[in-house]
Design a protein around this motif. Structure first.
Motif, mmCIF file in Angstrom:
data_model
loop_
_atom_site.group_PDB
_atom_site.id
_atom_site.type_symbol
_atom_site.label_atom_id
_atom_site.label_comp_id
_atom_site.label_asym_id
_atom_site.label_seq_id
_atom_site.Cartn_x
_atom_site.Cartn_y
_atom_site.Cartn_z
ATOM 1 N N LEU A 164 1.041 -1.084 0.045
ATOM 2 C CA LEU A 164 -0.133 -0.490 0.346
ATOM 3 C C LEU A 164 0.805 0.882 -0.057
ATOM 4 C CD1 LEU A 164 -2.584 1.805 0.451
ATOM 5 C CD2 LEU A 164 -2.450 1.463 2.391
ATOM 6 N N ASP A 165 1.774 1.114 1.235
ATOM 7 C CA ASP A 165 2.537 2.509 2.181
ATOM 8 C C ASP A 165 3.847 2.515 0.498
ATOM 9 O OD1 ASP A 165 1.055 2.776 3.603
ATOM 10 O OD2 ASP A 165 2.484 2.810 5.027
ATOM 11 N N LYS A 168 10.633 1.929 5.630
ATOM 12 C CA LYS A 168 9.687 1.673 4.280
ATOM 13 C C LYS A 168 8.838 0.423 5.114
ATOM 14 C CE LYS A 168 9.776 4.811 0.624
ATOM 15 N NZ LYS A 168 10.225 5.517 -0.416
ATOM 16 N N GLY A 169 8.024 -0.136 5.267
ATOM 17 C CA GLY A 169 7.820 -1.925 4.781
ATOM 18 C C GLY A 169 7.555 -2.524 6.596
ATOM 19 N N SER A 199 7.494 -3.098 10.782
ATOM 20 C CA SER A 199 6.360 -2.327 11.144
ATOM 21 C C SER A 199 6.697 -0.963 12.618
ATOM 22 C CB SER A 199 6.044 -3.911 11.988
ATOM 23 O OG SER A 199 6.726 -3.511 13.514
ATOM 24 N N ARG A 200 5.781 -0.917 12.794
ATOM 25 C CA ARG A 200 5.774 0.783 13.926
ATOM 26 C C ARG A 200 7.251 0.657 14.532
ATOM 27 N NH1 ARG A 200 -0.082 1.901 15.877
ATOM 28 N NH2 ARG A 200 -0.546 1.247 13.656
ATOM 29 N N LYS A 215 3.286 8.919 17.492
ATOM 30 C CA LYS A 215 3.687 8.961 16.326
ATOM 31 C C LYS A 215 1.911 8.524 15.514
ATOM 32 C CE LYS A 215 4.171 6.746 11.868
ATOM 33 N NZ LYS A 215 4.071 5.295 11.681
ATOM 34 N N SER A 218 -0.659 -6.382 0.274
ATOM 35 C CA SER A 218 -0.160 -7.390 1.750
ATOM 36 C C SER A 218 0.011 -5.684 1.983
ATOM 37 C CB SER A 218 0.910 -7.389 1.379
ATOM 38 O OG SER A 218 0.165 -9.037 1.288
ATOM 39 N N ALA A 278 2.174 -3.723 5.609
ATOM 40 C CA ALA A 278 2.273 -3.787 6.926
ATOM 41 C C ALA A 278 1.227 -2.969 8.087
ATOM 42 C CB ALA A 278 3.876 -3.475 6.991
ATOM 43 N N ASN A 332 -3.427 0.512 9.313
ATOM 44 C CA ASN A 332 -4.096 1.449 9.203
ATOM 45 C C ASN A 332 -4.010 1.348 7.468
ATOM 46 O OD1 ASN A 332 -4.493 3.500 11.438
ATOM 47 N ND2 ASN A 332 -1.989 3.816 11.248
HETATM 48 P P1 B16 Z 1 1.798 1.578 10.659
HETATM 49 P P2 B16 Z 1 3.341 -0.644 3.164
HETATM 50 C C1 B16 Z 1 4.284 0.110 5.995
HETATM 51 O O1 B16 Z 1 2.946 0.363 5.157
HETATM 52 C C2 B16 Z 1 5.062 1.400 5.920
HETATM 53 O O2 B16 Z 1 5.735 1.188 4.516
HETATM 54 C C3 B16 Z 1 6.251 1.560 7.137
HETATM 55 O O3 B16 Z 1 6.912 2.252 6.397
HETATM 56 C C4 B16 Z 1 5.070 1.304 8.467
HETATM 57 O O4 B16 Z 1 5.754 1.626 9.641
HETATM 58 C C5 B16 Z 1 4.205 -0.488 8.894
HETATM 59 O O5 B16 Z 1 3.292 0.180 6.819
HETATM 60 C C6 B16 Z 1 2.989 -0.013 9.738
HETATM 61 O O6 B16 Z 1 2.227 1.427 9.732
HETATM 62 O O7 B16 Z 1 2.398 2.077 11.802
HETATM 63 O O8 B16 Z 1 0.485 2.978 9.538
HETATM 64 O O9 B16 Z 1 1.028 0.132 11.037
HETATM 65 O O10 B16 Z 1 4.706 -0.419 2.959
HETATM 66 O O11 B16 Z 1 4.149 -2.789 3.933
HETATM 67 O O12 B16 Z 1 1.799 -0.742 3.286
#
Ligand code: B16
Ligand code: MG
Length: 226
Positions: free
Chosen positions: A9-10, A44-45, A47-48, A77, A114, A116, A119
């Motif tokens: 997603l992100d 990137k990718g 977890s928090r 955050k 898929s 991570a 949100n």
């Molecule tokens: P959240 P993705 C990841 O999404 C982000 O790339 C990563 O920077 C972030 O820490 C992680 O999601 C967790 O996100 O804090 O919103 O649970 O790229 O896998 O879509």
């Protein structure tokens, strides 16, 4: 036979990677750690909590906070991040993604997500494209995060497809590793420097064309049979 496309997603569907960066930057500034956009690549990718630990390690402050304090920091955050993503709309879908989703559907191929991110469902809702996805993997139920293959395998299972017949799209190095370990065809969006292990690499989402990806996937399948 191609059965599914599985998206990160992100950074692939929308540029929330930048909002994650702004939210981490705010937190890091508050505790006297200077992070920049280049360092953000390594977040990137993942977890928090893993991101927070990386930032603390980078600022040599790893052992200064209790687990409770770290939970509070991660929560702060996230609250700031959520306030940023609550403003996004369908205008924030990255170029080429809408067409790609439509072309995948027209060709009767399934679509999974898929991410991570915990949100993810909220972000898709704001973008107005939740209905395009046949399955959304739940990051909170996934024990091993990217670069482990689990979240991609979770989508394949949820979609009822063979991982070998899937194409995964990612903007993060950890995500490409996850797709490759899941035995899927990996498409990277971004710089060669970060994504050299991708089976196919494009510079931007506007180059994510269904026919082009499919033809590269078919070539890859033929090569792996020979
Ligand atoms: P959240 P993705 C990841 O999404 C982000 O790339 C990563 O920077 C972030 O820490 C992680 O999601 C967790 O996100 O804090 O919103 O649970 O790229 O896998 O879509
Ligand atoms: Mg990403």
């Amino acid at each position: 036979m191609l059965e599914a496309f599985i998206f990160d997603l992100d950074g692939v569907i929308t540029d929330t990677a930048y909002y994650h960066y702004l939210a981490w930057k705010k937190l890091a500034d508050d505790i006297g750690i200077d992070i920049d956009i280049e360092f953000n690549e390594s977040l990137k990718g993942i977890s928090r909590m893993e991101s927070l630990n990386k930032i603390l390690e980078y600022g040599y402050k790893k052992d200064l906070f209790s687990e409770e304090e770290k939970m509070k920091m991660a929560e702060d955050k996230n609250n700031y991040y959520v306030s940023l993503i609550n403003k996004i709309t369908s205008n924030d879908i990255l170029p080429g993604i809408k067409n790609l989703l439509d072309d995948i559907k027209t060709n009767d191929v399934k679509i999974g997500l898929s991410s991570a991110s915990k949100n993810a469902t909220n972000v898709l809702k704001h973008l107005g494209i939740s209905d395009k996805f046949d399955f959304i993997a739940d990051a909170s139920k996934c024990r091993n995060t990217k670069p482990y293959p689990d979240i991609f395998l979770m989508s394949a299972k949820g979609l009822g497809v063979n991982p070998k017949n899937c194409i995964g799209i990612e903007d993060a190095s950890a995500g490409i590793d996850a797709i490759n370990s899941a035995n899927m065809f990996s498409v990277g969006v971004g710089d060669y420097k970060n994504l050299k292990k991708a089976n196919l690499l494009v510079n931007s989402t506007s180059q994510l064309n269904f026919k082009y990806i499919l033809s590269e996937y078919n070539k890859y399948i033929v090569r792996s049979i020979i």
